[in-house]
Design an enzyme around this catalytic site. Structure first.
Site, short mmCIF file in Angstrom:
data_model
loop_
_atom_site.label_atom_id
_atom_site.label_comp_id
_atom_site.label_asym_id
_atom_site.label_seq_id
_atom_site.Cartn_x
_atom_site.Cartn_y
_atom_site.Cartn_z
CB THR A 136 -0.91 0.01 1.24
OG1 THR A 136 -1.64 -1.20 1.27
CG2 THR A 136 -1.87 1.20 1.18
CE LYS A 186 -4.96 -1.24 1.54
NZ LYS A 186 -5.47 -2.45 2.16
CE LYS A 240 2.12 1.79 4.63
NZ LYS A 240 1.41 0.85 3.77
#
Ligand code: NAP
Length: 316
Positions: free
Chosen positions: A107, A182, A250
């Site tokens: 990701t 995502k 993150k």
């Protein structure tokens, strides 16, 4: 490119929670896998199962037709793909041959996906961003949802591999579209994580039996993957990752930065990022995302863990 175990050599970088299971499925399917991970010890089980270890990302790429990355952060992706001058370790792009496909399943940032696709194209290498959802369970059971951006012909050619790693694999658009999808997913997860923890905290304080509550709510309109998969772990006081808080932080930072660039306001996501920042500061950065419960419980003066033992919702 015709993909099959006897013709296609796979390169794999990243043998953590997700990568180890995923690379394992390719080995099980009969593919030859060349492997690199920052910490070799974590790769040992895959090496024992037949993966060929090399010491640098560039050597993975030299030995492969299709290279997969499943590392941690955008910085790790950058280092792995472009190389690390300090460590003098060449990157994937330096080693990949003309016609190869590089697939980043980490990701990461949509803008980095675009940059990598452009730099790969100059060398006639196809690049796909292909982050996943489904957690450690999805990686183990090969039921991941894979969100793919980039060259459509490369996406089509990798159908036999998507089938091995996931149960849903959808091309979302050009470079970066997988990572953007995502971020949509993670924005949803953020809200669901807060509500899952707060709902179980309420049930606990109300003196309800948490496991019995879960039986009623998991299959109703409030049901979710998070509730069904992480609810039982929260009740059991098991906060092992799963999906680490530091990785989720993150992801939320990436999504918030993209939202800022697009000039949209996502106050729910911003609140979630603040709550998780607090949980990380309290020492939970390497716990699973469901450890948000520990932080929220503490705000209400409840010591979770042992007190929630057996899901009986005993008063503290
Ligand atoms: P992880 O357990 O931390 O695994 C990452 C692996 O990548 C580690 O083994 C790490 O090496 C290796 N690595 C990092 N930087 C590297 C580098 N520069 N060179 C070589 N290897 C490097 O994380 P994970 O849970 O598998 O997650 C991987 C990615 O998938 C993350 O971006 C995460 O956000 C995403 N993701 C995770 C989940 C989940 O449920 N876990 C679900 C969906 C998506 P070391 O062994 O040295 O640490």
């Amino acid at each position: 490119m015709n993909i099959s175990p006897d013709k296609t050599r796979i390169g794999w970088i990243g043998a953590g929670v997700m990568g180890a299971s995923m690379a394992g499925h390719l080995l099980d399917a009969g593919y030859k896998v060349t492997l690199y991970n920052r910490t070799k010890a974590k790769a040992e089980p895959l090496i024992e199962r037949g993966a060929n270890w090399v010491d640098r990302p560039v050597d993975v790429a030299k030995a492969a037709d299709v290279v997969f990355l499943m590392v941690s952060t955008p910085e790790d992706v950058r280092q792995t793909v472009f190389g690390d001058e300090v460590l003098q370790k060449g990157g994937v792009l330096a080693g990949a041959k003309t016609g190869a496909v590089v697939v980043d399943m980490t990701t990461s940032e949509p803008s980095l996906a675009v940059e990598m696709a452009e730099k790969a194209a100059v060398r006639q290498i196809a690049f796909l961003d292909a982050p996943v959802s489904g957690g450690d369970v999805g990686a183990r059971e090969a039921t991941l949802s894979i969100m793919i951006g980039g060259d459509e012909a490369a996406f089509e050619s990798l159908q036999p591999i998507w089938k091995i790693l996931g149960s849903t694999y959808i091309h979302q658009g050009g470079p970066g579209a997988g990572q953007h999808t995502k971020m949509v997913n993670q924005t949803l997860v953020a809200g669901v994580m807060i509500s899952t923890c707060e709902a179980l905290l309420y049930a606990y304080k109300a003196g309800l039996d948490l496991e019995t509550v879960l039986k009623s709510i998991a299959t109703g309109a409030a049901g979710s993957w998070t509730l069904s998969n992480l609810g039982p772990r929260i009740i059991a006081g098991d906060f092992e990752p799963g999906f680490m808080i530091e990785h989720f932080l993150k992801d939320m930072r990436i999504a918030l930065a993209e939202a800022k660039q697009m000039k949209i306001s996502l106050p729910g996501l911003a609140l979630c990022e603040q709550l998780y920042r607090g949980a990380a500061a309290q020492g939970h950065a390497k716990d699973g995302t469901h450890a948000l419960m520990l932080s929220l419980a503490e705000m209400s003066g409840i010591a979770w863990g042992a007190k929630a033992e057996g899901g009986k919702g005993k008063a503290e």
